[in-house]
Scaffold this motif. Structure first.
Motif, PDB file in Angstrom:
ATOM      1  N   GLU A 339      55.350  40.008 -83.170  1.00 50.41           N
ATOM      2  CA  GLU A 339      54.676  40.461 -81.956  1.00 50.41           C
ATOM      3  C   GLU A 339      54.873  39.515 -80.776  1.00 50.41           C
ATOM      4  OE1 GLU A 339      50.692  41.142 -83.250  1.00 50.41           O
ATOM      5  OE2 GLU A 339      51.136  43.169 -84.008  1.00 50.41           O
ATOM      6  N   PRO A 340      54.776  38.172 -80.958  1.00 50.60           N
ATOM      7  CA  PRO A 340      55.033  37.286 -79.809  1.00 50.60           C
ATOM      8  C   PRO A 340      56.442  37.435 -79.240  1.00 50.60           C
ATOM      9  CG  PRO A 340      53.880  36.095 -81.535  1.00 50.60           C
ATOM     10  CD  PRO A 340      54.279  37.411 -82.122  1.00 50.60           C
ATOM     11  N   ALA A 341      57.428  37.626 -80.118  1.00 48.61           N
ATOM     12  CA  ALA A 341      58.804  37.776 -79.638  1.00 48.61           C
ATOM     13  C   ALA A 341      58.961  39.059 -78.827  1.00 48.61           C
ATOM     14  CB  ALA A 341      59.771  37.767 -80.818  1.00 48.61           C
ATOM     15  N   VAL A 342      58.448  40.163 -79.339  1.00 43.86           N
ATOM     16  CA  VAL A 342      58.575  41.447 -78.645  1.00 43.86           C
ATOM     17  C   VAL A 342      57.744  41.453 -77.362  1.00 43.86           C
ATOM     18  CG1 VAL A 342      58.092  43.915 -78.810  1.00 43.86           C
ATOM     19  CG2 VAL A 342      59.129  42.717 -80.749  1.00 43.86           C
ATOM     20  N   ASN A 343      56.546  40.881 -77.420  1.00 43.09           N
ATOM     21  CA  ASN A 343      55.672  40.873 -76.244  1.00 43.09           C
ATOM     22  C   ASN A 343      56.171  39.939 -75.149  1.00 43.09           C
ATOM     23  OD1 ASN A 343      53.947  42.723 -77.424  1.00 43.09           O
ATOM     24  ND2 ASN A 343      52.569  41.168 -78.241  1.00 43.09           N
ATOM     25  N   ALA A 344      57.102  39.033 -75.499  1.00 41.50           N
ATOM     26  CA  ALA A 344      57.668  38.133 -74.490  1.00 41.50           C
ATOM     27  C   ALA A 344      58.661  38.857 -73.583  1.00 41.50           C
ATOM     28  CB  ALA A 344      58.353  36.953 -75.174  1.00 41.50           C
ATOM     29  N   ILE A 345      59.081  40.043 -73.998  1.00 40.67           N
ATOM     30  CA  ILE A 345      59.988  40.840 -73.164  1.00 40.67           C
ATOM     31  C   ILE A 345      59.202  41.411 -71.996  1.00 40.67           C
ATOM     32  CG2 ILE A 345      61.543  42.819 -73.114  1.00 40.67           C
ATOM     33  CD1 ILE A 345      62.508  40.554 -74.924  1.00 40.67           C
ATOM     34  N   PRO A 346      59.684  41.261 -70.762  1.00 39.53           N
ATOM     35  CA  PRO A 346      58.971  41.839 -69.609  1.00 39.53           C
ATOM     36  C   PRO A 346      58.728  43.336 -69.797  1.00 39.53           C
ATOM     37  CG  PRO A 346      60.736  40.389 -68.867  1.00 39.53           C
ATOM     38  CD  PRO A 346      60.888  40.516 -70.351  1.00 39.53           C
ATOM     39  N   VAL A 347      57.595  43.799 -69.335  1.00 37.39           N
ATOM     40  CA  VAL A 347      57.189  45.185 -69.555  1.00 37.39           C
ATOM     41  C   VAL A 347      58.240  46.168 -69.067  1.00 37.39           C
ATOM     42  CG1 VAL A 347      55.470  46.938 -68.970  1.00 37.39           C
ATOM     43  CG2 VAL A 347      54.736  44.614 -69.495  1.00 37.39           C
ATOM     44  N   HIS A 348      58.853  45.893 -67.930  1.00 37.10           N
ATOM     45  CA  HIS A 348      59.805  46.844 -67.347  1.00 37.10           C
ATOM     46  C   HIS A 348      61.116  46.906 -68.130  1.00 37.10           C
ATOM     47  CE1 HIS A 348      61.218  43.055 -65.585  1.00 37.10           C
ATOM     48  NE2 HIS A 348      62.369  43.667 -65.316  1.00 37.10           N
ATOM     49  N   LEU A 349      61.319  45.990 -69.086  1.00 36.77           N
ATOM     50  CA  LEU A 349      62.549  46.002 -69.890  1.00 36.77           C
ATOM     51  C   LEU A 349      62.316  46.481 -71.320  1.00 36.77           C
ATOM     52  CD1 LEU A 349      64.148  42.578 -68.827  1.00 36.77           C
ATOM     53  CD2 LEU A 349      64.770  44.871 -68.024  1.00 36.77           C
ATOM     54  N   ARG A 350      61.071  46.675 -71.721  1.00 38.03           N
ATOM     55  CA  ARG A 350      60.780  46.980 -73.131  1.00 38.03           C
ATOM     56  C   ARG A 350      61.283  48.349 -73.561  1.00 38.03           C
ATOM     57  NH1 ARG A 350      54.569  44.633 -73.663  1.00 38.03           N
ATOM     58  NH2 ARG A 350      55.088  42.492 -73.036  1.00 38.03           N
ATOM     59  N   GLY A 351      61.415  49.272 -72.635  1.00 38.91           N
ATOM     60  CA  GLY A 351      61.856  50.609 -73.007  1.00 38.91           C
ATOM     61  C   GLY A 351      63.343  50.726 -73.254  1.00 38.91           C
ATOM     62  N   ARG A 352      64.089  49.661 -73.056  1.00 38.37           N
ATOM     63  CA  ARG A 352      65.544  49.757 -73.172  1.00 38.37           C
ATOM     64  C   ARG A 352      66.017  49.916 -74.615  1.00 38.37           C
ATOM     65  NH1 ARG A 352      68.401  46.719 -68.139  1.00 38.37           N
ATOM     66  NH2 ARG A 352      66.979  47.601 -66.580  1.00 38.37           N
ATOM     67  N   LEU A 353      65.225  49.453 -75.555  1.00 39.81           N
ATOM     68  CA  LEU A 353      65.543  49.606 -76.973  1.00 39.81           C
ATOM     69  C   LEU A 353      64.239  49.768 -77.740  1.00 39.81           C
ATOM     70  CD1 LEU A 353      68.202  46.794 -77.583  1.00 39.81           C
ATOM     71  CD2 LEU A 353      68.659  49.234 -77.655  1.00 39.81           C
ATOM     72  N   GLN A 354      64.337  50.329 -78.943  1.00 39.25           N
ATOM     73  CA  GLN A 354      63.165  50.335 -79.826  1.00 39.25           C
ATOM     74  C   GLN A 354      62.774  48.883 -80.114  1.00 39.25           C
ATOM     75  OE1 GLN A 354      65.573  52.878 -82.557  1.00 39.25           O
ATOM     76  NE2 GLN A 354      63.556  53.595 -83.187  1.00 39.25           N
ATOM     77  N   PRO A 355      61.478  48.596 -80.277  1.00 40.27           N
ATOM     78  CA  PRO A 355      61.058  47.215 -80.552  1.00 40.27           C
ATOM     79  C   PRO A 355      61.762  46.589 -81.747  1.00 40.27           C
ATOM     80  CG  PRO A 355      59.160  48.552 -79.987  1.00 40.27           C
ATOM     81  CD  PRO A 355      60.333  49.491 -80.080  1.00 40.27           C
ATOM     82  N   ALA A 356      61.929  47.351 -82.839  1.00 44.90           N
ATOM     83  CA  ALA A 356      62.588  46.793 -84.020  1.00 44.90           C
ATOM     84  C   ALA A 356      64.059  46.494 -83.753  1.00 44.90           C
ATOM     85  CB  ALA A 356      62.454  47.746 -85.208  1.00 44.90           C
ATOM     86  N   GLU A 357      64.717  47.343 -82.969  1.00 42.94           N
ATOM     87  CA  GLU A 357      66.129  47.098 -82.632  1.00 42.94           C
ATOM     88  C   GLU A 357      66.243  45.897 -81.705  1.00 42.94           C
ATOM     89  OE1 GLU A 357      70.198  47.814 -83.027  1.00 42.94           O
ATOM     90  OE2 GLU A 357      68.493  48.694 -84.098  1.00 42.94           O
ATOM     91  N   MET A 358      65.290  45.762 -80.796  1.00 47.40           N
ATOM     92  CA  MET A 358      65.283  44.618 -79.899  1.00 47.40           C
ATOM     93  C   MET A 358      65.082  43.316 -80.681  1.00 47.40           C
ATOM     94  SD  MET A 358      63.051  44.262 -76.409  1.00 47.40           S
ATOM     95  CE  MET A 358      63.659  45.834 -75.822  1.00 47.40           C
ATOM     96  N   TYR A 359      64.189  43.364 -81.672  1.00 46.08           N
ATOM     97  CA  TYR A 359      63.960  42.173 -82.488  1.00 46.08           C
ATOM     98  C   TYR A 359      65.210  41.831 -83.301  1.00 46.08           C
ATOM     99  CZ  TYR A 359      61.607  38.824 -85.515  1.00 46.08           C
ATOM    100  OH  TYR A 359      61.253  37.683 -86.190  1.00 46.08           O
TER     101      TYR A 359
END
Length: 408
Positions: A339-359
């Protein structure tokens, strides 16, 4: 005059507000969601419905009801397919002329038609991954007794899955669901898939989206080979000596590695008791998906789940709790690592990939950074680098606004 009728499994009052009196290809921009569309023999559009997006396909009334019920059956079997929402019939235009019925399905978030999955030019390694994903989808559907009838890249949606792709059925118009599937129908599906894939890739070559020197027939053959290998692994009978019972566990582990669970085994021995045969009776897909869902509540793709489980295992080992059950470590891993890693992504960029794919991409980026530096770099440092050097250049796969691929 026939009244507008909406057949749906759940109440969606907002469906009545859509402009059903207008032919689908003429719908106003205010109703349309600008998402990439694949090739279709029907008119297909994406539309806004409340806070979500739906896919609408104009089709004959009988076919719409049949596909709707078939998709509902597949949903009950937890098959990888789009979710049906409604069938709308009794449509007429402003002059009272009848319009075609429509099938409404839910849009699969972060999914892409195959042409949008690789952008303007198809790389061979991307094509390999798409075809591998389609072959796995076909095996999963056949295990459920589903005959597709029109297997193709165009009738499939793809989602990123830890560097690979996961495939979903999007068009069940020619399909049928059976208790089990005959070898003849399986073979026909494979032949159709091979022919369609070769044709689709030839079309890409003609359009300059694929190098002309690439042997597209070999890619069609790849699907057949991949399917045959996987089907054989899942359904074959193993025989071994009675003192080699460890091979039962070996077979189950091999199936788990492929992402399948064994629900039941059929084991028989000969009269002398010198040999044993084993065959999986019920094989369910999603082995790692179910594990990570149970441990963390994360609903992710199969390869993503495998990657998350590996990271969870590493966290357990690095924190000196190798003997502790994963279920006891999972909550801490979620709150202290994922959660800290995913939440560190700026809000406006979080939709670019699924959270699991981003991780997954974060872990990959951190590994490359650590290898280059010659020592482990912190996750915080890796996150900042990933945002600045990779993520800001990625397209927004949740929307892909303006990237419409439409050849209806």
């Amino acid at each position: 005059m026939v009244a507008l009728q909406i057949t749906a499994a759940s109440v969606e009052p907002a469906l009545f507000d859509l402009p059903w009196h207008i032919p689908l290809e003429e719908w106003p921009d205010e109703n349309i969601a600008a998402l990439p569309r694949g090739i279709s023999r029907h008119v297909v559009r994406f539309a806004h419905l409340g806070g979500k997006v739906i896919a609408i396909k104009e089709i004959g009334e009988f076919t719409a009801h049949r596909e709707y019920e078939l998709l509902r059956d597949l949903a009950r079997l937890e098959a990888p397919a789009v979710t049906p929402l409604a069938v709308v019939t009794g449509r007429v235009d402003v002059e009272g002329q009848p319009l075609q019925a429509v099938l409404v399905t839910e849009h699969l978030p972060y999914s892409l038609p195959y042409r949008a999955a690789f952008g303007t030019f198809l790389k061979p390694e991307t094509a390999d991954r798409l075809i591998d994903a389609l072959s796995i989808l076909l095996v999963r559907l056949h295990l459920l007794g589903f005959y597709w009838g029109d297997v193709s890249l165009s009738n499939t949606l793809f989602r990123r899955d830890a560097g690979e792709f996961a495939a979903y059925l999007v068009d069940a118009e020619t399909g049928e669901l059976n208790v089990s599937l005959s070898d003849g129908k399986r073979t026909y599906d494979i032949d159709v898939a091979r022919t369609n894939i070769i044709g689709e890739l030839m079309d890409l070559q003609a359009g300059g989206m694929l190098d002309e020197d690439i042997d597209v027939v070999a890619w069609g053959d790849r699907l057949e080979e991949r399917y045959t290998t996987l089907w054989g692994e899942l359904t074959r009978v193993d025989s071994f000596a009675s003192n080699e019972r460890w091979r039962v566990a070996e077979r189950i582990n091999r199936l788990n590695t492929l992402g399948f669970d064994v629900g039941e085994l059929s084991m028989t021995s000969n009269t002398s008791g010198s040999s044993v045969s084993i065959q999986p009776k019920v094989v369910d897909a999603g082995h790692y998906h179910r594990q990570i869902l149970r441990l963390t509540g994360l609903d992710v793709e199969e390869n993503q789940a495998r990657r998350l489980l590996n990271d969870l295992e590493s966290y357990r080992a690095l924190t000196g709790r190798a003997g502790q059950p994963l279920s006891e470590v999972a909550h801490e891993w979620m709150s202290h690592v994922f959660e800290p890693a995913v939440n560190a992504i700026p809000v406006h960029l979080r939709g670019r990939l699924q959270p699991a794919e981003m991780y997954h991409e974060l872990l990959e980026h951190r590994w490359y950074m650590s290898e280059k530096a010659g020592h482990d770099v912190s996750m915080n440092y890796a996150v900042r680098s990933y945002i600045d050097n990779i993520l800001i250049y990625r397209p927004d796969e949740k929307a892909l606004l303006g990237a419409i691929i439409d050849r209806d």
